[in-house]
Write a protein that holds these residues in place. Structure first.
Motif, PDB file in Angstrom:
ATOM      1  N   ALA A 126     -13.116 -18.085 -40.158  1.00 43.30           N
ATOM      2  CA  ALA A 126     -12.889 -18.154 -38.708  1.00 43.30           C
ATOM      3  C   ALA A 126     -11.573 -18.863 -38.397  1.00 43.30           C
ATOM      4  N   ALA A 127     -11.222 -19.874 -39.205  1.00 40.27           N
ATOM      5  CA  ALA A 127      -9.984 -20.634 -38.964  1.00 40.27           C
ATOM      6  C   ALA A 127      -8.746 -19.741 -39.006  1.00 40.27           C
ATOM      7  N   CYS A 128      -8.826 -18.601 -39.705  1.00 35.32           N
ATOM      8  CA  CYS A 128      -7.691 -17.679 -39.772  1.00 35.32           C
ATOM      9  C   CYS A 128      -7.418 -17.036 -38.413  1.00 35.32           C
ATOM     10  N   TYR A 129      -8.405 -17.052 -37.541  1.00 37.19           N
ATOM     11  CA  TYR A 129      -8.274 -16.460 -36.210  1.00 37.19           C
ATOM     12  C   TYR A 129      -7.729 -17.453 -35.187  1.00 37.19           C
ATOM     13  N   ARG A 130      -7.655 -18.732 -35.551  1.00 36.35           N
ATOM     14  CA  ARG A 130      -7.289 -19.786 -34.590  1.00 36.35           C
ATOM     15  C   ARG A 130      -6.036 -19.430 -33.795  1.00 36.35           C
ATOM     16  N   SER A 131      -4.978 -18.985 -34.477  1.00 36.33           N
ATOM     17  CA  SER A 131      -3.758 -18.612 -33.752  1.00 36.33           C
ATOM     18  C   SER A 131      -3.616 -17.102 -33.614  1.00 36.33           C
ATOM     19  N   ALA A 132      -4.149 -16.336 -34.561  1.00 36.03           N
ATOM     20  CA  ALA A 132      -3.994 -14.878 -34.520  1.00 36.03           C
ATOM     21  C   ALA A 132      -4.819 -14.231 -33.408  1.00 36.03           C
ATOM     22  N   ASP A 133      -6.016 -14.764 -33.123  1.00 38.56           N
ATOM     23  CA  ASP A 133      -6.878 -14.240 -32.059  1.00 38.56           C
ATOM     24  C   ASP A 133      -7.700 -15.406 -31.514  1.00 38.56           C
ATOM     25  N   PRO A 134      -7.090 -16.227 -30.654  1.00 42.64           N
ATOM     26  CA  PRO A 134      -7.767 -17.429 -30.151  1.00 42.64           C
ATOM     27  C   PRO A 134      -9.074 -17.146 -29.413  1.00 42.64           C
ATOM     28  N   VAL A 135      -9.179 -15.988 -28.772  1.00 40.70           N
ATOM     29  CA  VAL A 135     -10.426 -15.655 -28.057  1.00 40.70           C
ATOM     30  C   VAL A 135     -11.561 -15.469 -29.059  1.00 40.70           C
ATOM     31  N   ALA A 136     -11.332 -14.680 -30.102  1.00 41.43           N
ATOM     32  CA  ALA A 136     -12.361 -14.478 -31.128  1.00 41.43           C
ATOM     33  C   ALA A 136     -12.718 -15.803 -31.792  1.00 41.43           C
ATOM     34  N   TYR A 137     -11.711 -16.625 -32.069  1.00 43.02           N
ATOM     35  CA  TYR A 137     -11.956 -17.927 -32.699  1.00 43.02           C
ATOM     36  C   TYR A 137     -12.834 -18.802 -31.799  1.00 43.02           C
ATOM     37  N   THR A 138     -12.486 -18.909 -30.530  1.00 45.30           N
ATOM     38  CA  THR A 138     -13.257 -19.732 -29.599  1.00 45.30           C
ATOM     39  C   THR A 138     -14.683 -19.217 -29.467  1.00 45.30           C
ATOM     40  N   ARG A 139     -14.846 -17.909 -29.374  1.00 44.19           N
ATOM     41  CA  ARG A 139     -16.189 -17.333 -29.268  1.00 44.19           C
ATOM     42  C   ARG A 139     -17.014 -17.582 -30.521  1.00 44.19           C
ATOM     43  N   SER A 140     -16.370 -17.646 -31.676  1.00 49.48           N
ATOM     44  CA  SER A 140     -17.112 -17.867 -32.920  1.00 49.48           C
ATOM     45  C   SER A 140     -17.757 -19.249 -32.968  1.00 49.48           C
ATOM     46  N   GLU A 148     -33.364 -25.157 -39.329  1.00 48.41           N
ATOM     47  CA  GLU A 148     -32.184 -25.978 -39.071  1.00 48.41           C
ATOM     48  C   GLU A 148     -31.122 -25.078 -38.457  1.00 48.41           C
ATOM     49  N   VAL A 149     -30.490 -25.531 -37.385  1.00 50.64           N
ATOM     50  CA  VAL A 149     -29.470 -24.768 -36.669  1.00 50.64           C
ATOM     51  C   VAL A 149     -28.154 -25.545 -36.795  1.00 50.64           C
ATOM     52  N   TRP A 150     -27.198 -24.981 -37.558  1.00 47.78           N
ATOM     53  CA  TRP A 150     -25.941 -25.667 -37.863  1.00 47.78           C
ATOM     54  C   TRP A 150     -24.804 -25.081 -37.049  1.00 47.78           C
ATOM     55  N   PHE A 151     -24.270 -25.851 -36.112  1.00 45.15           N
ATOM     56  CA  PHE A 151     -23.102 -25.433 -35.337  1.00 45.15           C
ATOM     57  C   PHE A 151     -21.831 -25.996 -35.977  1.00 45.15           C
ATOM     58  N   ASN A 152     -20.732 -25.289 -35.787  1.00 48.53           N
ATOM     59  CA  ASN A 152     -19.408 -25.708 -36.241  1.00 48.53           C
ATOM     60  C   ASN A 152     -19.334 -25.861 -37.758  1.00 48.53           C
ATOM     61  N   TYR A 153     -20.099 -25.040 -38.482  1.00 51.37           N
ATOM     62  CA  TYR A 153     -20.045 -25.039 -39.942  1.00 51.37           C
ATOM     63  C   TYR A 153     -18.973 -24.032 -40.337  1.00 51.37           C
ATOM     64  N   GLN A 154     -17.743 -24.539 -40.537  1.00 55.34           N
ATOM     65  CA  GLN A 154     -16.629 -23.664 -40.838  1.00 55.34           C
ATOM     66  C   GLN A 154     -15.594 -24.377 -41.689  1.00 55.34           C
ATOM     67  N   CYS A 155     -14.721 -23.598 -42.294  1.00 55.15           N
ATOM     68  CA  CYS A 155     -13.618 -24.162 -43.070  1.00 55.15           C
ATOM     69  C   CYS A 155     -12.618 -24.797 -42.116  1.00 55.15           C
ATOM     70  N   ALA A 156     -12.050 -25.913 -42.529  1.00 58.54           N
ATOM     71  CA  ALA A 156     -11.101 -26.639 -41.684  1.00 58.54           C
ATOM     72  C   ALA A 156      -9.796 -25.864 -41.507  1.00 58.54           C
ATOM     73  N   ARG A 157      -9.413 -25.062 -42.515  1.00 64.10           N
ATOM     74  CA  ARG A 157      -8.188 -24.263 -42.393  1.00 64.10           C
ATOM     75  C   ARG A 157      -8.382 -22.925 -43.089  1.00 64.10           C
ATOM     76  N   CYS A 158      -7.573 -21.976 -42.717  1.00 63.75           N
ATOM     77  CA  CYS A 158      -7.636 -20.613 -43.244  1.00 63.75           C
ATOM     78  C   CYS A 158      -7.441 -20.627 -44.758  1.00 63.75           C
ATOM     79  N   GLY A 159      -8.418 -20.092 -45.488  1.00 64.17           N
ATOM     80  CA  GLY A 159      -8.334 -20.023 -46.939  1.00 64.17           C
ATOM     81  C   GLY A 159      -8.571 -21.342 -47.641  1.00 64.17           C
ATOM     82  N   GLY A 160      -8.981 -22.356 -46.902  1.00 68.70           N
ATOM     83  CA  GLY A 160      -9.216 -23.676 -47.493  1.00 68.70           C
ATOM     84  C   GLY A 160     -10.642 -23.842 -47.981  1.00 68.70           C
TER      85      GLY A 160
END
Length: 200
Positions: free
Chosen positions: A24-38, A80-92
Motif C-alpha cells: 500500500a505504501a507504494c501508492y502513497r504518492s502514485a495514487d494518494p486516493v487509493a492509499y488513503t482509502r486502503s 482480532e481486527v488489525w487496522f494500519n497493518y502495513q509496510c512503512a515504505r514501498c518494498g520495505g
C-alpha cells in the motif's frame, strides 16, 4: 481472481503468473486516493487461525467482510481486527505498529450475497483510519478496479493500476452468477487466501 470462498468454482483467490499486487505504501504518492482509502481496511484473525480482510463501512461502527469468513456474534468475539497493518515504505520490511480491536456484534449476514456486517469494540480507536461507502451502481465491463487487501494475512497490499498490466484488474463480467443469479462481478485481480472480505 475474486476475494471469495477458496475452491468454489469461479470464486478462487489466486495469483495468476506473477503477483502484481504491491505494498500500500507504494501508492502513497502514485495514487494518494487509493492509499488513503486502503487505511479503512483491516486484517481479520478469526479464532487465532483463519485469515480474512474487513473494512469500515460508513462513519458509524460498521465493518463488512464475507459471510464465509464468519457469521455469528460468538465468532466476531473471537476475531482480532488489525487496522494500519502495513509496510512503512514501498518494498520495505519494517511494519507500522497496527491498532488492534476485537469484533463485537454481528448485525446482519447473508450467504447468497456473501457478506457479514459487524461492529468492533473500542471503536473510537479506529475511527481515525477513515471509512468507505457502498457504490450501488453496477460497474461496466472493462472498468478498472483496485483491491486493498491482506493476502495470506500480510501487511496491506493493493492489486490494481500500479502493479497490474493495463486491463488485467478490470471487470470481466458485471453480472456473474455467484450464490445467486447475477449477484457477483468477476475480475482477474491478484488475490490470495486472506483477501476474502476486501473492498473492490
Amino acid at each position: 481472481s475474486q476475494p471469495s470462498r477458496p475452491g468454489h468454482r469461479g470464486r478462487e483467490e489466486s495469483v495468476c503468473d506473477t503477483d502484481e499486487s504491491v505494498d500500500a505504501a507504494c501508492y502513497r504518492s502514485a495514487d494518494p486516493v487509493a492509499y488513503t482509502r486502503s487505511k479503512a481496511i483491516a486484517r481479520l484473525l478469526i479464532n487465532g487461525t483463519e485469515l480474512c480482510t474487513g473494512w469500515r463501512l460508513g462513519p458509524k461502527d460498521r465493518m463488512l467482510t464475507n459471510n464465509h469468513c464468519f457469521t455469528t456474534t460468538s465468532q466476531a468475539y473471537e476475531t482480532e481486527v488489525w487496522f494500519n497493518y502495513q509496510c512503512a515504505r514501498c518494498g520495505g520490511y519494517d511494519v507500522v505498529q497496527p491498532t488492534k480491536v476485537w469484533g463485537a456484534q454481528v448485525l446482519a449476514t447473508d450467504r447468497a450475497y456473501d457478506y457479514t456486517l459487524f461492529t468492533v469494540d473500542n471503536f473510537s480507536s479506529v475511527q481515525k483510519f477513515g471509512y468507505l461507502r457502498l457504490d450501488t451502481s453496477r460497474p461496466v465491463k472493462g472498468q478498472e478496479l483496485y483491491i486493498p487487501q491482506h493476502p495470506a494475512g500480510a501487511p496491506t497490499k493493493i492489486s490494481g493500476a500500479l502493479g497490474e498490466q493495463a486491463g488485467t484488474c478490470a471487470v470481466a463480467n458485471n453480472a456473474y452468477d455467484g450464490y445467486a443469479r447475477g449477484s457477483d462481478v468477476s475480475y482477474y485481480c491478484d488475490t490470495e487466501g486472506g483477501s476474502s472480505g476486501s473492498p473492490v
